[in-house]
Design a protein around this motif. Structure first.
Motif, short mmCIF file in Angstrom:
data_model
loop_
_atom_site.label_atom_id
_atom_site.label_comp_id
_atom_site.label_asym_id
_atom_site.label_seq_id
_atom_site.Cartn_x
_atom_site.Cartn_y
_atom_site.Cartn_z
N ILE B 286 -16.68 -8.22 -27.10
CA ILE B 286 -18.06 -8.24 -27.62
C ILE B 286 -18.05 -8.14 -29.13
O ILE B 286 -18.77 -8.86 -29.83
CB ILE B 286 -18.90 -7.10 -26.99
CG1 ILE B 286 -19.19 -7.43 -25.53
CG2 ILE B 286 -20.21 -6.92 -27.75
CD1 ILE B 286 -19.84 -6.31 -24.76
N VAL B 287 -17.18 -7.26 -29.66
CA VAL B 287 -17.09 -7.13 -31.11
C VAL B 287 -16.63 -8.46 -31.71
O VAL B 287 -17.18 -8.94 -32.71
CB VAL B 287 -16.15 -5.98 -31.50
CG1 VAL B 287 -15.81 -6.03 -32.98
CG2 VAL B 287 -16.80 -4.64 -31.17
N ILE B 288 -15.63 -9.09 -31.08
CA ILE B 288 -15.16 -10.39 -31.58
C ILE B 288 -16.30 -11.40 -31.56
O ILE B 288 -16.54 -12.12 -32.52
CB ILE B 288 -13.99 -10.92 -30.71
CG1 ILE B 288 -12.79 -9.98 -30.82
CG2 ILE B 288 -13.60 -12.33 -31.15
CD1 ILE B 288 -11.66 -10.37 -29.89
N TYR B 289 -17.04 -11.38 -30.46
CA TYR B 289 -18.13 -12.35 -30.32
C TYR B 289 -19.17 -12.18 -31.42
O TYR B 289 -19.60 -13.14 -32.06
CB TYR B 289 -18.78 -12.19 -28.95
CG TYR B 289 -19.94 -13.11 -28.73
CD1 TYR B 289 -19.74 -14.48 -28.61
CD2 TYR B 289 -21.24 -12.62 -28.67
CE1 TYR B 289 -20.80 -15.33 -28.43
CE2 TYR B 289 -22.30 -13.47 -28.49
CZ TYR B 289 -22.08 -14.84 -28.36
OH TYR B 289 -23.13 -15.67 -28.19
N ARG B 290 -19.55 -10.90 -31.67
CA ARG B 290 -20.54 -10.62 -32.71
C ARG B 290 -20.04 -11.14 -34.06
O ARG B 290 -20.78 -11.70 -34.84
CB ARG B 290 -20.81 -9.11 -32.81
CG ARG B 290 -21.59 -8.56 -31.65
CD ARG B 290 -23.08 -8.67 -31.89
NE ARG B 290 -23.49 -7.91 -33.06
CZ ARG B 290 -24.55 -8.18 -33.77
NH1 ARG B 290 -25.30 -9.21 -33.46
NH2 ARG B 290 -24.88 -7.44 -34.81
N ASP B 291 -18.75 -10.91 -34.30
CA ASP B 291 -18.15 -11.32 -35.56
C ASP B 291 -18.20 -12.84 -35.70
O ASP B 291 -18.60 -13.37 -36.74
CB ASP B 291 -16.70 -10.82 -35.58
CG ASP B 291 -16.12 -10.88 -36.96
OD1 ASP B 291 -16.83 -10.45 -37.89
OD2 ASP B 291 -14.99 -11.37 -37.11
N VAL B 292 -17.82 -13.53 -34.62
CA VAL B 292 -17.82 -15.00 -34.65
C VAL B 292 -19.24 -15.52 -34.88
O VAL B 292 -19.47 -16.40 -35.70
CB VAL B 292 -17.25 -15.56 -33.33
CG1 VAL B 292 -17.51 -17.05 -33.21
CG2 VAL B 292 -15.77 -15.28 -33.23
N GLU B 293 -20.19 -14.90 -34.17
CA GLU B 293 -21.59 -15.33 -34.31
C GLU B 293 -22.08 -15.13 -35.74
O GLU B 293 -22.71 -15.99 -36.33
CB GLU B 293 -22.48 -14.53 -33.35
CG GLU B 293 -22.59 -15.13 -31.98
CD GLU B 293 -23.24 -16.51 -32.01
OE1 GLU B 293 -24.43 -16.59 -32.26
OE2 GLU B 293 -22.50 -17.49 -31.78
N ALA B 294 -21.79 -13.94 -36.28
CA ALA B 294 -22.25 -13.62 -37.62
C ALA B 294 -21.70 -14.63 -38.61
O ALA B 294 -22.40 -15.12 -39.49
CB ALA B 294 -21.82 -12.21 -38.02
#
Lengths: 376, 301, 267
Positions: B286-294
């Protein structure tokens, strides 16, 4: 009539808009830096400058979308501090036009009038008047998405004018139009401003636009005003090198002051064999001071034959490039020092015998009063 | 004037305050309760755990909390196996989704412009129909004597009925089927934006099409590949309905384990501990996903 | 641009969409099966639709589901729109990071955890499980989706439109209702529909929070499916699929028509 209009040179005239030592900071960045400026009623005033110079911020402070960090503004003597945008007698034409996409042309124009709670028949009458003014009567029921760029621009103008604001603010009003339409619209804007006797403040980065339309131009750079003057003064008597280079084309010759003879300055420039003679009586200079001499390309003359002995301000070099523009021909002349001069010549006749060609040795001259000395 | 502006400020303050309060009470507090109960002991009572929070006895309350449930999770290798198998199933499904989804997204991106929006609508449409029903549809297809067996025997391809239902294969089919839109759409979004002249430039510079695919198309589609993979992997780990309806009893998945701890064994503290464990597994992706999205949002012009 | 579909592209599209739609199609076809055995074709019949409408428990569950979906989607739309406004228009306010986290977390958190945590909360505050607990749970989950949908519209929203309205004399609240709201309305409607669908569709969270008084359609269908295939479930599914398909086609045609209308008169 318009020639006589110069309230800024009348010390008794009261300004309509006054910026008093205004500063605006966004975090650490200073957008507007201790700026003071007076704008008079009935003026067509242009804020000119490169992007990021603070001109838009200045306008948005006047409209009420930004609050000054320091200093104050008055409009018609009234202090604008704390007055929200919807209570200011100022209307704005947005760069993006900001037409409400869910309202027809007439609803867009009527929007501001409705906010004032005017009766319906008065609104309808005023909307009709505005539509006639911008010649859009036939498109009253269209939606913004169904209009061309030029038509949208007119709706935005009509909407901003509908409330008869004391000041109309125009943010890059012609930026989205193509070149031909832009020129037509410039003159139309001038006519409308003249007809309505309204004060227009225009933000633009296009110096040609500012020169064409404005009574006065304020040239801005890094949040400060560098010069406020009429278009003619800005062009012919630029105060700084920045203005000379930003407004129009210019050749800059660097040198050192040698002295003054018969009221004319003598300047030794590396690019010229003999000292240059410049007629710029207002400058206060001292010997040995480093200066820049600015000469507009159209004020330089290009010759194939060497000028007579004793001629002043002669620069010699070879033709590096020739650009034929139809109305003008541009010569780029490379001097012995490697500097390149830009010289233009009006193509007054259709045929020229034996025209100057590439790689020819030529001589460029200019009159003492064609140049301006800019202190470095 | 002063009263009016005060009123306006209070009204303006309500805009963030109302949803904030709602989420605080109905998301944050419940979450803290799960955390707390995971540290409690099971009890044969209503509610089936203790200690129950009483304001008078705060010291006793905290004294009764312990990590017993988490110790139980580490001792019983059922949970360890369920966790591993959830991650394995989710990861393999994601790989399958990429393999199935990429050609579809690629075909959509190359379709004529007027058909493209229709194709996108067709990919989204199944999402609007019930998840449960879509999984249920596969039961009839995959069961022995089901429609797949009928079709394949009809074509003479197989002699014996296929026994796919209640196997891990069925779970893979179910996950790929249900999550396909989540993989195809992000992939399509990046592929559609891709400039075709890049491929032409690669061809022009001497790179054959298959090599251009790996050196140009795939790297440029990477944001979509990562977004789509995480979008599928994260919910797949916690999936309950698909393993429950399509997977057999031997298909171990942690979401299903939580469900049965809760409903069958009625061990609420242990179920809470499983929930916390599941969350911990998911924090990283989830943290990776948030980072990628940001980064994707920032990178937009 | 010169894009061409290769044979490979066409094949993958055909197989891909067949994979997506064949199961649903089969489900609908077999809902008209006369046979009780779902996978054996016994001739055309609408028998199971009749049986469906005589199944009072199922109809009751459908009615409960519909009410919950309408109510929770309405609440979620209001809350989600407020949250989206807060996230796009309020800059940095105290606790913004926590707020953003709370908006995104429910969307990525497995439903089993959301369902469990809400149930434990309702038990702790001693709220009887049933209609209201499911509604509150669904509102909480779906408001996050509404927030994201409305927020993405607000982020691309041209702020100069609001400035123009204020410049022309409209105070903030009137600017919101006369300019902002009409322009973000499509995203609010989309958010509502999404919330409604998610609520209608949810099995896991509803199962945790359902009480003896309120059973939703997915719970009912799930318990029947666990007992084996049932032609009645096929019929119910076919009806739901039909409603959704009609709704989506209708919405598409409506938006298409308005786009066409504005294009036709454009030049």
């Amino acid at each position: 009539m318009r020639r006589a209009f110069a309230p800024w040179s009348n010390p008794d005239a009261k300004p309509l808009i006054r910026f008093d030592n205004v500063t605006k900071r966004f975090g650490d960045a200073v957008a507007v830096d201790h700026l003071s400026l007076d704008i008079f009623e009935g003026e067509f005033f242009c804020l000119l400058g490169p992007s990021g110079c603070g001109k838009t911020t200045l306008m948005r402070m006047l409209a009420g979308f930004e609050t000054p960090s320091e200093g104050g503004m008055t409009l018609g003597g009234q202090n604008l501090a704390g007055v929200p945008p919807y209570r200011r007698p100022v209307n704005m034409m947005f760069q993006s036009y900001a037409l409400f996409p869910h309202m027809s042309v007439e609803k867009n124009i009527a929007f501001g009038l409705k906010q004032d709670g005017l009766p319906k028949d008065q609104i309808a009458e005023r909307v009709g008047e505005m539509l006639r003014l911008v010649q859009l009567e036939k498109l009253a029921r269209r939606y913004p998405s169904q209009l061309s760029g030029g038509q949208r621009q007119r709706v935005a103008l009509a909407r901003a004018l509908a409330k008869k604001p004391k000041v109309l603010l125009l943010d890059e009003p012609l930026g989205a139009l193509d070149k031909k339409l832009r020129e037509e619209t410039q003159f139309e804007l001038m006519d409308i401003q003249h007809e309505l006797h309204m004060t227009f403040v225009v933000v633009t980065h296009d110096q040609e636009e500012a020169m064409t339309m404005a009574d006065r131009i304020a040239v801005m750079d890094h949040g400060r005003i560098v010069q406020v003057a009429t278009p003619g003064e800005i062009y012919e008597q630029p105060k700084t090198r920045f203005i000379a280079e930003f407004v129009g084309d210019v050749n800059i010759l660097e040198g050192h002051v040698q002295g003054r003879e018969n009221g004319l300055w003598r300047v030794k420039a590396s690019s010229a064999e003999h000292p240059l003679t410049i007629d710029d009586p207002d400058e206060v200079l001292h010997s040995g001071q480093a200066v820049a001499i600015a000469v507009r390309p159209e004020k330089m003359l290009i010759h194939r034959d060497p000028p007579e002995p004793g001629a002043v301000n002669v620069l010699s070099g070879e033709v590096w490039d020739i650009g034929y523009l139809g109305d003008w021909t541009v010569y780029r002349v490379k001097l012995a020092t490697g500097e390149i001069l830009r010289v233009t010549r009006a193509n007054a006749s259709r045929f020229v015998d034996n025209p100057i060609d590439w790689d020819e040795q030529v001589h460029v001259t200019f009159a003492p009063d064609a140049a301006v000395i800019l202190a470095e | 004037m002063v009263e009016r502006s005060l009123l306006r400020r209070v009204t303006a303050g309500l805009v963030p305050a109302i949803p904030y309060l709602w989420l605080g009470v109905l998301f944050l507090v419940p979450f803290l309760i799960v955390l707390k109960i995971s540290l409690s002991d099971p009890a044969v009572a209503q509610p089936p755990y203790k200690p129950v929070f009483e304001w008078g006895d705060i010291a006793g309350f905290f004294g009764a909390l312990d990590l017993e449930n988490f110790e139980l999770l580490t001792q019983d290798d059922l949970y360890f196996r369920a966790t591993l198998s959830s991650v394995r199933i989710a990861a393999f499904s994601t790989l399958l989704l990429l393999l199935v989804g990429f050609p579809i997204a690629y075909g959509m991106a190359r379709a004529p412009e007027r058909v493209r929006s229709l194709l996108v609508a067709l990919v989204i449409l199944p999402f609007w129909t019930s998840f449960l029903i879509r999984i249920y549809a596969w039961v009839a297809i995959l069961k022995p004597e089901g429609l797949l067996t009928q079709a394949l025997t009809g074509l003479g391809l197989i002699a014996q009925p296929l026994d796919i239902l209640n196997t891990e294969t069925a779970v893979y089919i179910g996950i790929v089927y249900a999550y396909l839109p989540f993989m195809v759409l992000p992939l399509y979004a990046t592929l559609e934006k891709m400039d075709d002249t890049l491929l032409e430039a690669a061809l022009d510079l001497g790179s054959p099409p298959w090599r251009s695919f790996w050196t140009i198309t795939v790297p440029l589609a990477m944001p979509g590949i990562v977004a789509g993979s995480l979008l599928c992997f994260i919910p797949a780990v916690g999936e309950f309905v698909i393993p429950d309806l399509l997977g057999g009893s031997e298909t171990l998945m942690i979401g299903r384990q939580l469900w049965s701890e809760f409903f069958s064994n009625r061990d609420w503290p242990l179920a809470s501990a499983v929930a916390i464990l599941l969350l911990i597994i998911l924090v990283v992706p989830i943290v990776i996903y948030r980072d990628v999205e940001a980064r994707r949002v920032e990178g937009r012009p | 641009m010169n894009r061409r579909l290769s044979l490979f592209n066409v094949t993958s599209l055909v197989i891909g969409f067949a994979f997506l739609y064949l199961p649903i199609l089969l489900l609908v076809i077999y809902s008209f099966n006369a046979s009780r055995l779902v996978t054996v074709w016994g001739g055309f019949s609408t028998h199971w639709y009749g049986a469906l409408f005589r199944n009072e428990a199922l109809l009751e569950a459908a009615w409960v589901t519909l009410r919950i979906a309408l109510l929770s989607a309405t609440l979620a739309t209001v809350l989600g729109t407020l949250a989206a406004l807060a996230l796009t228009r309020y800059g940095r306010f105290p606790g913004r990071t926590l707020f953003t986290g709370m908006v995104y977390a429910p969307m990525v958190m497995p439903e089993v955890i959301t369902g469990l945590s809400l149930l434990l909360f309702f038990v702790a505050v001693d709220l009887d499980r049933g209609f209201w607990t499911i509604t509150l749970a669904h509102t909480t989950l779906t408001m996050c989706f509404v927030t994201v949908v409305v927020q993405s519209r607000l982020m691309t929203f041209d702020r100069s439109l609001e400035e123009a309205a204020m410049d022309l004399g409209a105070p903030p609240l009137r600017t919101f209702f006369s300019v902002t709201l009409p322009l973000i309305a499509p995203s609010i409607v989309a958010g509502f529909l999404l919330a409604f669908t998610l609520s209608m569709d949810d099995l896991v969270i509803a199962s945790f929070n359902a009480g003896p008084g309120a059973t939703t359609l997915p719970i009912k269908i799930y318990s029947q499916v666990r007992l084996g295939l049932s032609p009645e479930v096929n019929a119910a599914s076919a009806i739901l699929i039909g409603i959704v398909t009609l709704g989506v086609i209708g919405a598409t045609l409506l938006s298409k028509r308005s786009v066409l209308r504005s294009r036709r008169t454009a030049h």
